[in-house]
Design an enzyme around this catalytic site. Structure first.
Site, mmCIF file in Angstrom:
data_model
loop_
_atom_site.group_PDB
_atom_site.id
_atom_site.type_symbol
_atom_site.label_atom_id
_atom_site.label_comp_id
_atom_site.label_asym_id
_atom_site.label_seq_id
_atom_site.Cartn_x
_atom_site.Cartn_y
_atom_site.Cartn_z
ATOM 1 N N HIS A 266 0.871 -1.128 -0.081
ATOM 2 C CA HIS A 266 -0.083 -0.072 0.035
ATOM 3 C C HIS A 266 0.886 1.440 0.010
ATOM 4 O O HIS A 266 1.820 1.454 0.552
ATOM 5 C CB HIS A 266 -0.765 0.032 1.207
ATOM 6 C CG HIS A 266 -2.134 -1.035 0.963
ATOM 7 N ND1 HIS A 266 -2.828 -1.162 2.205
ATOM 8 C CD2 HIS A 266 -2.846 -1.429 0.028
ATOM 9 C CE1 HIS A 266 -3.973 -2.187 1.835
ATOM 10 N NE2 HIS A 266 -3.890 -2.020 0.472
ATOM 11 N N TYR A 275 -8.420 -2.591 7.422
ATOM 12 C CA TYR A 275 -8.650 -4.011 8.041
ATOM 13 C C TYR A 275 -8.715 -3.835 9.527
ATOM 14 O O TYR A 275 -8.983 -5.004 10.274
ATOM 15 C CB TYR A 275 -7.423 -4.513 7.662
ATOM 16 C CG TYR A 275 -7.312 -4.960 6.198
ATOM 17 C CD1 TYR A 275 -8.056 -5.813 5.410
ATOM 18 C CD2 TYR A 275 -6.403 -4.343 5.284
ATOM 19 C CE1 TYR A 275 -8.342 -5.994 4.266
ATOM 20 C CE2 TYR A 275 -6.479 -4.343 3.875
ATOM 21 C CZ TYR A 275 -7.328 -5.131 3.303
ATOM 22 O OH TYR A 275 -7.252 -5.465 2.034
#
Length: 294
Positions: A266, A275
């Site tokens: 990322h 998450y």
């Protein structure tokens, strides 16, 4: 001058965006140009103002376009005009500071650990070429969290089987090294042996079809969907669900958020933080079960 075409070339060759991302930008921009042409007769970047962009947003919402899609489409137009400002074609960006529909945050779908253990350990895969290959596909997606595009371009030489590391070429051609579970080695060697013996070695691709051609997106989707259906009732069964599962299980086991960000490739932490919602829900359940006042 065709500014849309030069913008698309800029995304391809300077920003080095993936073909999928470039296509999404092009489709959004084509849709916007078509709308403007219908409204004012001719598309001229210097005649586009915030009122015209706002009219497009209203039109999209009246046609029941999902809020997330509306937001993405407006972002595409915003980045297009940002590019035009950089090129000194326009002096202002008409797509900034416009109200957008609220997007409900969707928590990522993921599988329970027991479901994946059941799939990978309890004899669902055959020992022939296709069975071993398909099990390797599932195991790599879950064991490394790599994207579908990254999986498609893996080569045998990307594996460091002594260090249990895999080299991946991610978005914008950024390379990263990911550790993988030791159990993958046996499966990797088993697959390579069957493939080389029955089909032949391919230096360009790890994963191939029974005809020796590189695997493709639809095949991977089909493999993932058909196998996940055996162990879960999740509505969505895609390669990205296994990436979600990888990240969620790491965080549930106490992995550092920044470390998971690097493993996933990322660009910023915000993309990884989605998450943590799932992880916090799990922690909350543990608290309720364990604490005397829970």
């Amino acid at each position: 001058m065709n500014y849309q075409e030069s913008f698309i070339n800029y995304l391809k060759y300077e920003k080095r965006y993936s073909p999928h991302t470039v296509t999404a930008y092009k489709n959004d921009l084509d849709q916007f140009v078509l709308f403007c042409t219908g409204m004012v007769g001719e598309f001229d970047v210097n005649r586009v103002d915030s009122k015209l962009v706002r009219s497009w947003i209203v039109s999209l919402m009246e046609n029941n376009t999902a809020p997330r899609s509306v937001s993405r489409k407006v972002t595409s137009v915003k980045i297009f005009f940002k590019y035009l400002m950089k090129e000194q074609v326009v002096v202002a960006n008409p797509a900034v500071n416009l109200p957008l529909p609220k997007i409900r945050k969707k928590l990522p779908n993921f599988l329970e650990e027991k479901n994946l253990h059941h799939l990978l350990d309890d004899g669902f895969f055959t020992d022939d070429f296709r069975g071993v290959r398909d099990k390797l596909i599932i195991t790599l997606l879950y064991g490394t969290g790599i994207r579908l595009a990254e999986l498609l371009h893996l080569k045998d030489s990307d594996f460091d089987t002594r260090g249990y590391l895999i080299k991946v070429l991610g978005k914008r051609q950024k390379e990263r090294i990911i550790p993988y579970p030791r159990s993958i080695n046996n499966l990797f060697f088993q697959y390579a042996e069957i493939r080389n013996r029955t089909i032949g070695f391919s230096p360009e691709r790890l994963l191939v079809t029974e005809r020796g051609k590189p695997v493709y997106e639809k095949l991977i989707y089909r493999v993932v969907k058909s196998n996940l259906e055996k162990v879960t009732s999740l509505e969505k069964k895609s390669p990205h669900v296994l990436r979600h599962t990888y990240a969620t299980h790491l965080l549930n086991k106490g992995a550092d958020l920044n470390a998971v960000k690097e493993l996933l490739g990322h660009a910023n932490l915000a993309a990884t933080q989605v998450y943590t919602h799932t992880t916090f829900e799990k922690l909350h359940d543990i608290y309720k079960q364990a604490h005397p006042r829970g």
